[in-house]
Design a protein around this motif. Sequence first.
Motif, PDB file in Angstrom:
ATOM      1  N   ASP A 231      59.444  96.855  77.735  1.00  0.00           N
ATOM      2  CA  ASP A 231      59.664  96.031  78.923  1.00  0.00           C
ATOM      3  C   ASP A 231      58.772  94.789  78.944  1.00  0.00           C
ATOM      4  OD1 ASP A 231      61.633  97.685  80.062  1.00  0.00           O
ATOM      5  OD2 ASP A 231      60.095  99.026  80.879  1.00  0.00           O
ATOM      6  N   VAL A 232      58.004  94.598  77.891  1.00  0.00           N
ATOM      7  CA  VAL A 232      57.082  93.460  77.783  1.00  0.00           C
ATOM      8  C   VAL A 232      57.557  92.533  76.666  1.00  0.00           C
ATOM      9  CG1 VAL A 232      54.735  92.761  77.182  1.00  0.00           C
ATOM     10  CG2 VAL A 232      55.093  94.730  78.688  1.00  0.00           C
ATOM     11  N   TYR A 233      57.550  91.218  76.940  1.00  0.00           N
ATOM     12  CA  TYR A 233      57.980  90.243  75.928  1.00  0.00           C
ATOM     13  C   TYR A 233      56.814  89.324  75.591  1.00  0.00           C
ATOM     14  CZ  TYR A 233      60.842  86.877  73.392  1.00  0.00           C
ATOM     15  OH  TYR A 233      61.372  86.066  72.417  1.00  0.00           O
ATOM     16  N   TRP A 234      56.521  89.227  74.311  1.00  0.00           N
ATOM     17  CA  TRP A 234      55.390  88.436  73.812  1.00  0.00           C
ATOM     18  C   TRP A 234      55.886  87.075  73.328  1.00  0.00           C
ATOM     19  CZ3 TRP A 234      52.865  89.693  68.439  1.00  0.00           C
ATOM     20  CH2 TRP A 234      51.822  88.777  68.179  1.00  0.00           C
ATOM     21  N   ILE A 235      55.265  86.029  73.853  1.00  0.00           N
ATOM     22  CA  ILE A 235      55.572  84.670  73.395  1.00  0.00           C
ATOM     23  C   ILE A 235      54.345  84.123  72.672  1.00  0.00           C
ATOM     24  CG2 ILE A 235      56.293  82.338  74.034  1.00  0.00           C
ATOM     25  CD1 ILE A 235      57.624  83.500  76.500  1.00  0.00           C
ATOM     26  N   PRO A 236      54.340  84.117  71.346  1.00  0.00           N
ATOM     27  CA  PRO A 236      53.204  83.597  70.577  1.00  0.00           C
ATOM     28  C   PRO A 236      53.034  82.094  70.802  1.00  0.00           C
ATOM     29  CG  PRO A 236      54.697  84.892  69.196  1.00  0.00           C
ATOM     30  CD  PRO A 236      55.414  84.616  70.477  1.00  0.00           C
ATOM     31  N   PRO A 237      51.857  81.554  70.512  1.00  0.00           N
ATOM     32  CA  PRO A 237      51.603  80.135  70.788  1.00  0.00           C
ATOM     33  C   PRO A 237      52.311  79.154  69.859  1.00  0.00           C
ATOM     34  CG  PRO A 237      49.679  81.185  69.822  1.00  0.00           C
ATOM     35  CD  PRO A 237      50.642  82.274  70.104  1.00  0.00           C
ATOM     36  N   TYR A 238      52.733  79.610  68.670  1.00  0.00           N
ATOM     37  CA  TYR A 238      53.375  78.651  67.761  1.00  0.00           C
ATOM     38  C   TYR A 238      54.378  79.278  66.803  1.00  0.00           C
ATOM     39  CZ  TYR A 238      49.259  80.335  65.178  1.00  0.00           C
ATOM     40  OH  TYR A 238      48.290  81.125  64.616  1.00  0.00           O
ATOM     41  N   ASN A 239      54.176  80.503  66.381  1.00  0.00           N
ATOM     42  CA  ASN A 239      55.040  81.087  65.352  1.00  0.00           C
ATOM     43  C   ASN A 239      56.264  81.758  65.972  1.00  0.00           C
ATOM     44  OD1 ASN A 239      55.197  81.309  62.470  1.00  0.00           O
ATOM     45  ND2 ASN A 239      54.961  83.517  62.696  1.00  0.00           N
ATOM     46  N   HIS A 240      57.104  80.939  66.617  1.00  0.00           N
ATOM     47  CA  HIS A 240      58.244  81.448  67.391  1.00  0.00           C
ATOM     48  C   HIS A 240      59.263  80.319  67.459  1.00  0.00           C
ATOM     49  CE1 HIS A 240      60.515  82.716  70.943  1.00  0.00           C
ATOM     50  NE2 HIS A 240      59.925  83.899  70.890  1.00  0.00           N
ATOM     51  N   ASN A 241      60.491  80.583  67.074  1.00  0.00           N
ATOM     52  CA  ASN A 241      61.493  79.516  66.976  1.00  0.00           C
ATOM     53  C   ASN A 241      61.722  78.790  68.304  1.00  0.00           C
ATOM     54  OD1 ASN A 241      62.072  79.613  64.219  1.00  0.00           O
ATOM     55  ND2 ASN A 241      63.610  81.213  64.463  1.00  0.00           N
ATOM     56  N   ASP A 242      61.776  79.521  69.412  1.00  0.00           N
ATOM     57  CA  ASP A 242      62.020  78.869  70.698  1.00  0.00           C
ATOM     58  C   ASP A 242      60.842  78.001  71.111  1.00  0.00           C
ATOM     59  OD1 ASP A 242      64.581  79.864  71.058  1.00  0.00           O
ATOM     60  OD2 ASP A 242      63.896  81.660  72.102  1.00  0.00           O
ATOM     61  N   VAL A 243      59.646  78.451  70.790  1.00  0.00           N
ATOM     62  CA  VAL A 243      58.453  77.641  71.071  1.00  0.00           C
ATOM     63  C   VAL A 243      58.486  76.369  70.237  1.00  0.00           C
ATOM     64  CG1 VAL A 243      55.939  77.557  70.867  1.00  0.00           C
ATOM     65  CG2 VAL A 243      57.041  79.603  71.794  1.00  0.00           C
TER      66      VAL A 243
END
Length: 329
Positions: free
Chosen positions: A139-151
């Motif tokens: 139920d938790v979603y992690w958004i990394p600071p840079y290594n993420h296509n949407d970011v």
Amino acid sequence: MMTLDSIKQAQQRIAPYINKTPIVQSSLLNDWLGHRIYFKAECLQKIGAFKARGGCNAVAHLLEQGKQPKRIVANSSGNHAQAIAWAARQFNIPATIYMPSNVSKVKAQATASYGADIELLPTRDAVDTAVQNAAEDPDVYWIPPYNHNDVIAGQGTAAFEAVNELNNVDAVFAPCGGGGLISGSYIATKGLSPHTRVFGVEPLNANDAAESLRSGTIQSLKSAPDTLADGARTPSVGSITFEYLKQLDGFYEADEASIIYWTQWLTHLLKLTIEPTSAMTMFGVVEWLKTQSSAKEVVVILTGGNLDADSRRKLWQQDALTQLPSLNL
């Protein structure tokens, strides 16, 4: 590999939430250098940094796909933390941000003011471990600071706006920490204008990206780097961003004296609050312009304007404004 379409979709997705930041110039600086420098003022962006673009795009795209996490988590030394806290609040999702204890105080306070829960940990490794453990919850979603296509796609919208607005840009320069901004800038710039060159700049004291490019494999910093460019203190670039870094037209490493020099001068000339991570990019600009035989038009992404009192004191301990900018530096 992402394409220009990814950037265009991100631009449409985040347009209702972000600022379309201005492009500013200094006629004095242009005269002194003999070239035209355009500054994309992301220091005037929501949360005071370009990171709002990537954070907003990541959250908005998640919801667009019908996914509604109970909590969003992120790991960051500052501006990404604020971006995720701000973006999560836009979409009414609780957020927890894990930050190293040496984080800029103004960035930690701002993150909390957006309603996120803050967890300070002693080292960057402890931060990274904590966020990975939290993200094991479905139920938790992690958004990394840079290594993420949407970011990456969201960050690329800054260069997309600038290159789209200007004609015949010869080069785009952006700072590199984990590589999200420079990756997005590369995709956007080459998609709009294949002849335009794209360059990255990082601190010499935190030059993991440059070492990675020289060795051909991702290298990590052995210890916390001593640099005023706090937005580029990331221990290593990402597996996604490294693939874009390898395609850049060049990469520069700025020493601390140059970072201080350009932070003072850009603050003075542009009348904006400018982070050292933003200003260090001018070191690369000048090094590249020294090799050019004709006048060039250059875009510089000014990434943020969040400075705490301690950083300000260190920046202004000595006066660097006595030496005028020139290509003979």
